[in-house]
Scaffold this active site. Structure first.
Site, PDB file in Angstrom:
ATOM      1  N   SER A 168      47.200   4.175  45.400  1.00 25.21           N
ATOM      2  CA  SER A 168      47.380   4.315  46.842  1.00 25.21           C
ATOM      3  C   SER A 168      47.087   3.059  47.650  1.00 25.21           C
ATOM      4  CB  SER A 168      46.525   5.470  47.372  1.00 25.21           C
ATOM      5  OG  SER A 168      45.156   5.259  47.063  1.00 25.21           O
ATOM      6  N   LYS A 196      48.876   3.969  53.959  1.00 28.04           N
ATOM      7  CA  LYS A 196      48.466   4.419  55.292  1.00 28.04           C
ATOM      8  C   LYS A 196      49.473   4.073  56.394  1.00 28.04           C
ATOM      9  CE  LYS A 196      44.198   6.237  55.020  1.00 28.04           C
ATOM     10  NZ  LYS A 196      43.783   7.516  55.645  1.00 28.04           N
TER      11      LYS A 196
END
Length: 417
Positions: A316, A62
């Site tokens: 992720s 992110k």
């Protein structure tokens, strides 16, 4: 010369934009390792490489989109500060990026947010305000705060700059795996996969080849299959999922358009699949990966990914609450038939508990928890209920333990919860 996807689709960012963003994102984002997995390679039947964004700064990808979005603000916008809403990774990404760029950040998080994520966001210098018990309530509060104060609202996925920033991960993967044929990407709102697919598809097309992009969602929060079938972003009712990082009820508008055009397939995985994947990553790869970050591996283990040459699966994020990890490991063991919970009705007389323990030991299984009660529902006055939690070595051993108890004359009921 054939047109690239970016020349025909207005929603898709140009490859040149993503390449230019790479130098900006590199100020804060590390080039994370790409590691091979022999175990997953054997399962899939094709080479599997894991992109370890769980080792990224702030613990997730992110930071890429958040930093690039904040870097594009004007001086006047930076002076007004930024606001975001998140239960975890987006909050940390925005807080970290704001600190690096000298921007005041306010983050709204739900009341039940995991303590490690809350503390990390505060440690990066953001003002954290707790609102509500779902992600929707902090989102509403953040929008109201932006309207009242003039702070710039930083969305988690549905913004061109965020998509471009996430797309830098796709370029990084292609540099590390030039023979890539398939890439597996987690999907929540769609920011990561829309950026990665934009970068990978355009670079591959320029090289005269194709790369297959497969998205993975948690079955309890799978808005994309419904939306793709409907031809438009569709709001769904989500159920509770351990993959809270990708629990999004409606796709982003920009993300949906890109995914509709560029992503080859979207599959869904169960809660048991995700728990099993986390356990495999811990045991086989010695990696700590959060549930949302493990869904790609879950899809491989569940047999949902076709073997088609060199395959990269993106891990992720790695921001998992230790308390959640404890529960997830238990579910993962159960999903792998290595944790057995059973209930046995026993006559209420001395020696029965010892006898059942002896039978389990003879089967070379290990009892890890025992509950012995006379107060269960449906018990006769002469009965007691024994609940055993047992470690086993897999499906065959599990069946052997149950069979030995049944052969000894016991009424055995499996607890599948």
């Amino acid at each position: 010369m054939p047109e690239t996807p970016a020349q025909t689709l207005s929603a898709v960012p140009l490859l040149a934009e993503i390449e230019a963003a790479r130098a900006v994102v590199a100020r804060v984002a590390q080039v994370t390792p790409l590691e091979s997995s022999r175990y997953l390679t054997e399962v899939l039947g094709a080479e599997v490489l894991m992109k370890l964004e769980n080792l990224q700064r702030t613990g997730a990808y992110k930071i890429r989109g958040a930093y690039y979005r904040l870097s594009r603000l004007t001086d006047e916008e930076k002076a007004r500060g930024v606001v975001a809403a998140s239960a975890g990774n987006h909050a940390q990404g925005v807080a970290f990026a704001a600190r690096e760029l000298g921007i005041k950040a306010t983050i709204f998080m739900p009341l039940g947010v995991a303590l490690p994520k809350l503390q990390a966001t505060r440690d990066y210098g953001a003002d954290v305000l707790l609102r509500g018990h779902t992600v929707e309530e902090p989102l509403k509060a953040a929008a109201e705060y932006a309207a009242a104060t003039g702070a710039v609202l930083i969305p988690p996925f549905d913004h061109p700059d965020v998509i471009v920033g996430q797309g830098t991960l796709g370029l990084e993967i292609l540099d590390q795996a030039p023979g890539l044929e398939t890439i597996i990407v987690p999907i929540g709102g769609g920011g990561l996969i829309s950026g990665v697919a934009s970068a990978v598809k355009q670079r591959a097309a320029a090289e005269g080849r194709t790369v297959r992009v497969i998205g993975v969602q948690a079955a309890n929060a799978a808005a994309y299959p419904v939306s793709l079938a409907a031809g438009e972003p569709t709001l769904i009712h989500t159920s509770a999922t351990i993959a809270d990082g990708i629990a999004v009820a409606k796709p982003g508008l920009l993300n949906f358009e890109i995914i509709k055009e560029l992503v080859d397939e979207v599959v869904t995985v169960s809660e048991a699949d995700i728990a099993r994947a986390i356990l495999v990553l811990l045991e086989r790869a010695k990696l700590v990966v959060e549930p949302a970050g493990a869904v790609g591996v879950a899809a491989i283990l569940a047999g949902l990914i076709p073997a088609s040459g060199q395959t990269v699966v993106i891990l992720s994020g790695g921001n998992i609450d230790p308390l959640l990890m404890q529960r997830v490991i238990s579910h993962g063991l159960a999903a792998s038939d290595r944790y057995l919970k059973l209930r046995i009705m026993l006559p209420d007389r001395p020696g029965q508990l010892a006898r059942t323990a002896e039978i389990v030991a003879e089967a070379n299984a290990n009892v890890i928890e025992v509950l012995h009660t006379r107060h269960g529902r449906g018990l006769q006055l002469s009965e007691v209920e024994l609940e055993l939690s047992v470690e086993t070595r897999g499906p065959e051993h599990r069946a052997e333990v149950v069979a030995k108890l049944v052969e000894a004359g016991y009424d055995v009921q499996l607890d599948e919860d």
